[in-house]
Scaffold this active site. Structure first.
Site, PDB file in Angstrom:
ATOM      1  N   CYS A  10       0.588  -1.558   0.181  1.00 29.48           N
ATOM      2  CA  CYS A  10      -0.211  -0.182  -0.207  1.00 29.48           C
ATOM      3  C   CYS A  10       0.812   1.349  -0.311  1.00 29.48           C
ATOM      4  CB  CYS A  10      -0.882  -0.031   1.641  1.00 29.48           C
ATOM      5  SG  CYS A  10      -2.143  -0.707   1.257  1.00 29.48           S
TER       6      CYS A  10
HETATM    7  N1  CO8 Z   1     -20.329  -8.960   6.805  1.00 27.95           N
HETATM    8  C1  CO8 Z   1     -20.641  -8.782   8.425  1.00 27.95           C
HETATM    9  N2  CO8 Z   1     -20.629  -8.699   9.899  1.00 27.95           N
HETATM   10  C2  CO8 Z   1     -18.809  -8.877   9.777  1.00 27.95           C
HETATM   11  C3  CO8 Z   1     -18.569  -9.597   8.296  1.00 27.95           C
HETATM   12  C4  CO8 Z   1     -19.330  -8.918   7.303  1.00 27.95           C
HETATM   13  N3  CO8 Z   1     -18.365  -9.155   5.702  1.00 27.95           N
HETATM   14  N4  CO8 Z   1     -17.136  -9.003   8.316  1.00 27.95           N
HETATM   15  C5  CO8 Z   1     -16.922  -9.250   9.309  1.00 27.95           C
HETATM   16  N5  CO8 Z   1     -18.091  -8.925  10.339  1.00 27.95           N
HETATM   17  C6  CO8 Z   1     -18.283  -9.354  12.022  1.00 27.95           C
HETATM   18  C7  CO8 Z   1     -17.273  -9.582  12.605  1.00 27.95           C
HETATM   19  O1  CO8 Z   1     -17.407 -11.516  12.769  1.00 27.95           O
HETATM   20  C8  CO8 Z   1     -17.110 -10.031  14.152  1.00 27.95           C
HETATM   21  O2  CO8 Z   1     -18.142 -10.097  14.784  1.00 27.95           O
HETATM   22  P1  CO8 Z   1     -18.229 -10.565  16.286  1.00 27.95           P
HETATM   23  O3  CO8 Z   1     -18.014  -9.008  17.224  1.00 27.95           O
HETATM   24  O4  CO8 Z   1     -19.554 -10.718  16.465  1.00 27.95           O
HETATM   25  O5  CO8 Z   1     -17.206 -11.312  15.941  1.00 27.95           O
HETATM   26  C9  CO8 Z   1     -17.667  -8.118  13.773  1.00 27.95           C
HETATM   27  O6  CO8 Z   1     -18.336  -8.136  12.852  1.00 27.95           O
HETATM   28  C10 CO8 Z   1     -16.393  -7.049  13.857  1.00 27.95           C
HETATM   29  O7  CO8 Z   1     -15.334  -7.394  13.087  1.00 27.95           O
HETATM   30  P2  CO8 Z   1     -14.083  -7.064  12.756  1.00 27.95           P
HETATM   31  O8  CO8 Z   1     -13.375  -6.704  14.449  1.00 27.95           O
HETATM   32  O9  CO8 Z   1     -12.974  -7.525  11.653  1.00 27.95           O
HETATM   33  O10 CO8 Z   1     -14.975  -5.425  12.167  1.00 27.95           O
HETATM   34  P3  CO8 Z   1     -13.869  -4.366  12.176  1.00 27.95           P
HETATM   35  O11 CO8 Z   1     -14.738  -3.568  13.121  1.00 27.95           O
HETATM   36  O12 CO8 Z   1     -11.914  -4.469  12.379  1.00 27.95           O
HETATM   37  O13 CO8 Z   1     -13.769  -3.940  10.351  1.00 27.95           O
HETATM   38  C11 CO8 Z   1     -11.973  -3.946   8.363  1.00 27.95           C
HETATM   39  C12 CO8 Z   1     -12.695  -4.252  10.371  1.00 27.95           C
HETATM   40  C13 CO8 Z   1     -12.754  -3.312   8.111  1.00 27.95           C
HETATM   41  C14 CO8 Z   1     -10.833  -4.550   8.329  1.00 27.95           C
HETATM   42  C15 CO8 Z   1     -10.999  -3.083   9.827  1.00 27.95           C
HETATM   43  O14 CO8 Z   1     -10.218  -3.913  10.781  1.00 27.95           O
HETATM   44  C16 CO8 Z   1      -9.883  -2.709   9.120  1.00 27.95           C
HETATM   45  O15 CO8 Z   1     -10.120  -1.785   8.089  1.00 27.95           O
HETATM   46  N6  CO8 Z   1      -8.738  -2.292   9.508  1.00 27.95           N
HETATM   47  C17 CO8 Z   1      -7.470  -1.441   8.625  1.00 27.95           C
HETATM   48  C18 CO8 Z   1      -7.347  -2.560   7.838  1.00 27.95           C
HETATM   49  C19 CO8 Z   1      -6.158  -2.313   6.771  1.00 27.95           C
HETATM   50  O16 CO8 Z   1      -5.951  -0.995   6.941  1.00 27.95           O
HETATM   51  N7  CO8 Z   1      -5.242  -2.492   5.981  1.00 27.95           N
HETATM   52  C20 CO8 Z   1      -4.532  -2.174   5.164  1.00 27.95           C
HETATM   53  C21 CO8 Z   1      -5.056  -3.304   3.958  1.00 27.95           C
HETATM   54  S1  CO8 Z   1      -4.099  -2.819   2.442  1.00 27.95           S
HETATM   55  C22 CO8 Z   1      -2.620  -2.608   2.112  1.00 27.95           C
HETATM   56  O17 CO8 Z   1      -1.418  -2.560   2.965  1.00 27.95           O
HETATM   57  C23 CO8 Z   1      -1.696  -3.444   0.462  1.00 27.95           C
HETATM   58  C24 CO8 Z   1      -2.090  -4.722   1.084  1.00 27.95           C
HETATM   59  C25 CO8 Z   1      -1.535  -4.842  -0.851  1.00 27.95           C
HETATM   60  C26 CO8 Z   1      -3.525  -5.076  -1.357  1.00 27.95           C
HETATM   61  C27 CO8 Z   1      -3.439  -6.156  -2.650  1.00 27.95           C
HETATM   62  C28 CO8 Z   1      -4.538  -7.059  -2.785  1.00 27.95           C
HETATM   63  C29 CO8 Z   1      -5.556  -6.920  -2.846  1.00 27.95           C
END
Ligand code: CO8
Length: 373
Positions: free
Chosen positions: A156
């Protein structure tokens, strides 16, 4: 020291758009079918039922509403759930080079530069479509640029790291005009069957032109005041795809060959790191956060950006100060912060300073200070 200027910038994105409703409908159809086919094993406790995704969760957790992708139809087909991008022959331009050429041409036109004036071409992004020859060299040839070209990957942060590499080349005199391009085909490495991440990414390409005042013919130039980069190893965002995969046939196609992350962990660790890093960069340049006209932040998650802006400024940032583009384009890996720059810099007055920042896998963080000429 030579001043290095950013004299042209562009972004392109595929026409196909998938909104959250369409994506969730396809995902939930797959989940229902999986649970139906495996009902017996699920009842016997041998298999866990898959859970459905939801539009509300996606919008609340990430701020993403749409994503642009190269092949919408196949991604949304519950029997396919990935883009289908047929291989081209070696005498055709490759898909990634084609994307880069389009964005590169646009950035050159905005910088008032001809391709033959460019003597450094850097392609910097999260995934390259082949090992060699470098895709950048194909782009260099297709555009008619001179000098040398190379590929680099810092996930990223590829755009900010590429920007520093290009600026260093121009400053040191190893090239006069650098074209840095970030063609991100993220949809090909995303697991659209993974509820935690199926909504995160979109495809896009950004490009910038870098040169000195001597050659500048742009009326929309920014001086690169300073660049600062940091890496710190983490397995929390990882993709094990690589040329050694075929030497381990039993694991060659396992799910870790696609994008995987501990999203919550990434959020918790990267948010304070990025805020601290940006504050350090400002202080090293004798600047206060209030001296910054606009923050073009990495576009991974809206809540994350709001928290980073809050940690930097001590208050919430309005969209004028820290604009968002991920609602329309999702996380486009390295292209995100530059898309925000391309869309939101036309109102800058001479002397205004902006800060462009990326953060992601590695971990890697980049921060670039830009002053409008
Ligand atoms: N629908 C409904 N519920 C869901 C879903 C969904 N799709 N997904 C998860 N849930 C539920 C979970 O099961 C969980 O339920 P429970 O509390 O009952 O266990 C609840 O929702 C909360 O889950 P999370 O804790 O996982 O949710 P978050 O609030 O943390 O949100 C995110 C998830 C949006 C992924 C968030 O954590 C985030 O954005 N984090 C930062 C990510 C980031 O910046 N990553 C960088 C990656 S990109 C990069 O570096 C480049 C890589 C190269 C790219 C290559 C191409 C693919």
């Amino acid at each position: 020291m030579q001043k290095v200027l950013l004299t042209g910038s562009s972004f392109t994105a595929p026409k196909d758009v998938i909104n959250n409703e369409e994506l969730v409908r396809s995902f939930n159809t797959y989940v229902q079918e999986f649970n139906r086919l495996n009902a017996e094993a699920i009842v016997e406790g041998k298999l866990e039922a898959l859970k459905e995704s939801s539009v509300e969760f996606i919008e609340k957790a990430s701020g993403i509403k749409n994503r642009h992708v190269i092949d919408k139809k196949s991604i949304l087909d519950p029997n396919i759930m990935q883009p289908i991008l047929p291989e081209r022959t070696n005498d055709q331009i490759s898909l990634q080079a084609e994307m880069a050429v389009e964005a590169g041409k646009l950035a050159l036109a905005r910088a008032n530069k001809k391709p033959e004036e460019v003597d450094v071409v850097i392609l910097s992004c999260s995934n390259f479509q082949r090992a060699y020859p470098a895709v950048s060299i194909e782009v260099q040839a297709a555009l008619g640029c001179k000098g040398f070209a190379y590929d680099m990957n810092v996930a990223c942060s590829s755009a900010t790291f590429g920007l520093q590499a290009g600026a260093d080349a121009v400053r040191s005199g190893s090239g006069k005009v650098a074209l840095v391009i970030n063609p991100e085909i993220t949809s090909a490495h995303l697991n659209f069957r993974d509820r935690d991440s199926h909504f995160i990414f979109g495809d896009a390409c950004t490009a910038v032109v870098l040169e000195t005042e001597k050659t500048c013919q742009s009326s929309d130039a920014f001086e690169i005041l300073s660049t600062k980069l940091l890496t710190q190893f983490s397995n929390n965002i990882r993709n094990n795809f690589g040329f050694l995969n075929r030497t381990s046939p039993t694991t060659a196609n396992s799910l870790d060959k696609l994008f995987m992350q501990q999203g919550r962990q990434v959020f918790k660790e990267v948010t304070p790191m990025a805020a601290k890093f940006i504050l350090e960069h400002l202080s090293e340049n004798h600047l206060n956060p209030t001296d910054i006209r606009r923050f073009w932040l990495h576009q991974a998650n809206l809540n994350m950006n709001q928290l980073i802006a809050q940690k930097i400024l001590g208050k919430n940032a309005d969209p004028d100060l820290a604009p968002t583009i991920l609602d329309e384009y999702a996380n486009t890996a390295s292209a995100g912060s530059l898309i925000a720059f391309v869309q939101y810099h036309q109102d800058f007055k001479s002397g205004d300073i902006g800060l462009l920042s990326s953060f992601g896998a590695g971990y890697s963080i980049g921060s670039i200070l830009l002053k409008k000429l």
